[in-house]
Design a protein around this motif. Structure first.
Motif, PDB file in Angstrom:
ATOM      1  N   GLY A  20     -14.162 -20.656  19.395  1.00 17.10           N
ATOM      2  CA  GLY A  20     -13.599 -20.371  20.672  1.00 17.10           C
ATOM      3  C   GLY A  20     -12.267 -19.518  20.624  1.00 17.10           C
ATOM      4  N   ILE A  21     -11.882 -18.715  19.713  1.00 17.19           N
ATOM      5  CA  ILE A  21     -10.968 -17.750  19.709  1.00 17.19           C
ATOM      6  C   ILE A  21     -11.323 -16.381  19.905  1.00 17.19           C
ATOM      7  CG2 ILE A  21      -9.233 -16.644  18.101  1.00 17.19           C
ATOM      8  CD1 ILE A  21      -9.168 -19.278  16.410  1.00 17.19           C
ATOM      9  N   ASP A  22     -10.918 -15.548  20.644  1.00 16.67           N
ATOM     10  CA  ASP A  22     -11.402 -14.035  21.092  1.00 16.67           C
ATOM     11  C   ASP A  22     -10.424 -13.298  20.043  1.00 16.67           C
ATOM     12  OD1 ASP A  22     -11.573 -11.635  22.159  1.00 16.67           O
ATOM     13  OD2 ASP A  22     -11.582 -12.459  24.196  1.00 16.67           O
ATOM     14  N   PRO A  23     -11.203 -12.437  19.562  1.00 14.33           N
ATOM     15  CA  PRO A  23     -10.406 -11.576  18.529  1.00 14.33           C
ATOM     16  C   PRO A  23      -9.338 -10.967  19.346  1.00 14.33           C
ATOM     17  CG  PRO A  23     -12.949 -11.298  18.012  1.00 14.33           C
ATOM     18  CD  PRO A  23     -12.578 -12.143  19.587  1.00 14.33           C
ATOM     19  N   GLU A  24      -9.198 -10.539  20.460  1.00 15.31           N
ATOM     20  CA  GLU A  24      -8.202  -9.659  21.325  1.00 15.31           C
ATOM     21  C   GLU A  24      -7.116 -10.560  21.311  1.00 15.31           C
ATOM     22  OE1 GLU A  24      -8.031  -6.554  22.437  1.00 15.31           O
ATOM     23  OE2 GLU A  24     -10.130  -6.329  21.371  1.00 15.31           O
ATOM     24  N   THR A  25      -7.149 -11.946  21.483  1.00 17.86           N
ATOM     25  CA  THR A  25      -6.004 -12.864  21.514  1.00 17.86           C
ATOM     26  C   THR A  25      -5.221 -12.764  20.360  1.00 17.86           C
ATOM     27  OG1 THR A  25      -7.020 -14.862  20.849  1.00 17.86           O
ATOM     28  CG2 THR A  25      -7.361 -14.226  23.161  1.00 17.86           C
ATOM     29  N   LEU A  26      -5.596 -12.281  19.011  1.00 13.61           N
ATOM     30  CA  LEU A  26      -4.841 -12.456  17.791  1.00 13.61           C
ATOM     31  C   LEU A  26      -3.966 -11.314  17.847  1.00 13.61           C
ATOM     32  CD1 LEU A  26      -7.647 -13.096  15.240  1.00 13.61           C
ATOM     33  CD2 LEU A  26      -6.131 -14.879  16.343  1.00 13.61           C
ATOM     34  N   LEU A  27      -3.986 -10.327  18.832  1.00  9.63           N
ATOM     35  CA  LEU A  27      -3.189  -9.110  19.030  1.00  9.63           C
ATOM     36  C   LEU A  27      -1.995  -9.768  19.678  1.00  9.63           C
ATOM     37  CD1 LEU A  27      -5.706  -6.480  19.827  1.00  9.63           C
ATOM     38  CD2 LEU A  27      -4.805  -7.011  17.496  1.00  9.63           C
ATOM     39  N   HIS A  28      -1.831 -10.884  20.204  1.00  9.49           N
ATOM     40  CA  HIS A  28      -0.785 -11.350  21.325  1.00  9.49           C
ATOM     41  C   HIS A  28       0.250 -12.286  20.709  1.00  9.49           C
ATOM     42  CE1 HIS A  28      -2.795  -8.966  24.107  1.00  9.49           C
ATOM     43  NE2 HIS A  28      -3.797  -9.845  24.305  1.00  9.49           N
ATOM     44  N   ASP A  29       1.313 -12.200  20.612  1.00  7.45           N
ATOM     45  CA  ASP A  29       2.564 -13.124  19.925  1.00  7.45           C
ATOM     46  C   ASP A  29       2.235 -14.398  20.446  1.00  7.45           C
ATOM     47  OD1 ASP A  29       3.134 -11.015  18.244  1.00  7.45           O
ATOM     48  OD2 ASP A  29       4.970 -10.398  19.327  1.00  7.45           O
ATOM     49  N   ASN A  30       1.877 -14.476  21.807  1.00 10.66           N
ATOM     50  CA  ASN A  30       2.007 -15.918  22.320  1.00 10.66           C
ATOM     51  C   ASN A  30       0.686 -16.643  22.474  1.00 10.66           C
ATOM     52  OD1 ASN A  30       0.509 -14.192  24.177  1.00 10.66           O
ATOM     53  ND2 ASN A  30       1.669 -14.681  25.926  1.00 10.66           N
ATOM     54  N   THR A  31      -0.114 -16.110  21.677  1.00 11.13           N
ATOM     55  CA  THR A  31      -1.511 -16.951  21.366  1.00 11.13           C
ATOM     56  C   THR A  31      -1.165 -18.031  20.621  1.00 11.13           C
ATOM     57  OG1 THR A  31      -2.742 -14.824  21.706  1.00 11.13           O
ATOM     58  CG2 THR A  31      -3.829 -16.720  20.445  1.00 11.13           C
ATOM     59  N   VAL A  32      -1.792 -19.153  21.240  1.00  9.76           N
ATOM     60  CA  VAL A  32      -1.470 -20.310  20.363  1.00  9.76           C
ATOM     61  C   VAL A  32      -2.974 -20.818  19.936  1.00  9.76           C
ATOM     62  CG1 VAL A  32      -1.024 -22.871  20.747  1.00  9.76           C
ATOM     63  CG2 VAL A  32       0.318 -21.379  21.935  1.00  9.76           C
ATOM     64  N   VAL A  33      -3.132 -21.235  18.667  1.00 13.41           N
ATOM     65  CA  VAL A  33      -4.229 -21.699  17.916  1.00 13.41           C
ATOM     66  C   VAL A  33      -4.145 -23.003  17.295  1.00 13.41           C
ATOM     67  CG1 VAL A  33      -5.896 -21.173  15.788  1.00 13.41           C
ATOM     68  CG2 VAL A  33      -4.614 -19.254  17.085  1.00 13.41           C
ATOM     69  N   SER A  34      -5.153 -23.959  17.828  1.00 12.78           N
ATOM     70  CA  SER A  34      -4.827 -25.395  17.426  1.00 12.78           C
ATOM     71  C   SER A  34      -5.355 -25.274  15.913  1.00 12.78           C
ATOM     72  CB  SER A  34      -5.864 -25.962  18.105  1.00 12.78           C
ATOM     73  OG  SER A  34      -7.170 -25.803  17.875  1.00 12.78           O
ATOM     74  N   GLY A  35      -4.751 -26.731  15.410  1.00 12.37           N
ATOM     75  CA  GLY A  35      -4.940 -27.067  14.017  1.00 12.37           C
ATOM     76  C   GLY A  35      -6.468 -27.012  13.564  1.00 12.37           C
TER      77      GLY A  35
END
Length: 315
Positions: A20-35
């Motif tokens: 459920g993680i979009d590769p583009e979101t990894l470029l943003h510092d405010n992206t939150v990834v769950s455990g």
């Protein structure tokens, strides 16, 4: 993990598959990834690399103290190494660490033990390597250097394909009784160069707030969503979350609940809906919820609500 995957020929889409993680979101510092998402990425990486030894070390080496935000900053401001270790363990859930971490003093040595037994067998080698590398890096960061007495111990035999000493910058022993970072006991009382009591107080307040706001609902909410799909067995739920059943129980206990409570909660809600909306009989509801007979369901319903299905006020 994505960067390490790329170094091993694993593309980003494969690393992030079904997370459920979009590769583009990894470029943003405010992206939150769950455990849960983090563990899913780890599982993809381990599967794609064939559980290659050293992958966990490479990931852990990239996780500097700054990557942990206020938790990492707080450790820098503790008065001593012992204080930093105790603070780190106390707020360990903020790091989404799946392995346990404990401090044990034996004779003239202090051992920071990484307990991977509660993690899934498939991910255990990766997670232990990662946490050993992270912890060794944090110790170097807060002191400004590695203690001369420091060494790393692994329970597993040495892998000939990995130069562990070079990767960790310290002597490594294999076939040990535990996975641990070991130093002379005197290291615990070394003062930290950036110690600041006032800053530590502010940071701890922020960590406590984050723990309450971000971490507590994570596992329980994920379990609720899986139960809603009809899955109630602990092993199956734990596998979906890339945890062992024991670690699942530990996380839920830390959040003040249990799997039985969450299953009962879901069944109670469903039973009341079936009674009030679908107007099903007790026998039909007990069958729908998977009970052996109506009597067993009635006993469970009384435990949930304090009354029987027949006496429950149906609107």
């Amino acid at each position: 993990m994505v960067e390490v995957g790329a170094e091993h020929g694993v593309d980003v889409q494969k690393c992030l598959q079904d997370t459920g993680i979009d590769p583009e979101t990894l470029l943003h510092d405010n992206t939150v990834v769950s455990g849960t998402q983090e563990l899913a990425v780890a599982a993809n990486l381990v599967t794609a690399t064939g559980s290659a030894s050293g992958v966990g070390l490479a990931v852990g080496d990239r996780l500097s103290l700054r990557a942990y935000g206020v938790w990492g900053f707080a450790m820098l401001t503790c008065p001593t190494v012992r204080g930093a270790v105790e603070f780190g363990i106390r707020y360990l859930p903020l790091t989404y660490a799946v392995t346990g971490l404990s401090l044990r003093v034996s004779g003239d040595e202090a051992c920071l033990i990484v307990d991977g037994d509660g993690s899934s067998a498939a991910l255990r080698p990766f997670l232990v390597e990662r946490e050993i590398a992270v912890t060794a890096g944090i110790l170097r960061a807060i002191l400004g250097e590695s203690p001369p007495s420091m060494r790393v111990e692994f329970r597993v035999p040495r892998s000939v394909s990995v130069d562990y000493e070079k990767a960790l910058g310290t002597p490594v022993r294999f076939g040990a009784p535990h996975n641990a970072i070991v130093t002379d006991i005197a290291v615990l009382d070394l003062p930290l160069p950036q110690s600041d009591p006032l800053t530590l107080t502010v940071c701890e307040r922020a960590c406590r707030s984050l723990l309450n706001e971000r971490c507590s609902p994570c596992v329980a909410q994920n379990v609720r969503e899986i139960i809603a799909e009809g899955v109630t067995e602990a092993d199956l739920i734990a596998a979906r979350l890339h945890l062992s059943a024991r670690t699942l129980r530990r996380h839920l206990a830390a959040e003040g609940t249990s799997l039985r409570h969450l299953v009962d909660e879901a069944r109670r809600v469903q039973a009341i809906e079936l009674m009030t909306l679908d107007r099903l009989t007790v026998e039909q509801i007990s069958l729908r919820l998977g009970y052996a007979d109506a009597a067993t369901f009635i006993r469970a319903f009384r435990r949930w609500t304090g009354t029987t299905p027949g006496a429950y006020p149906v609107r």
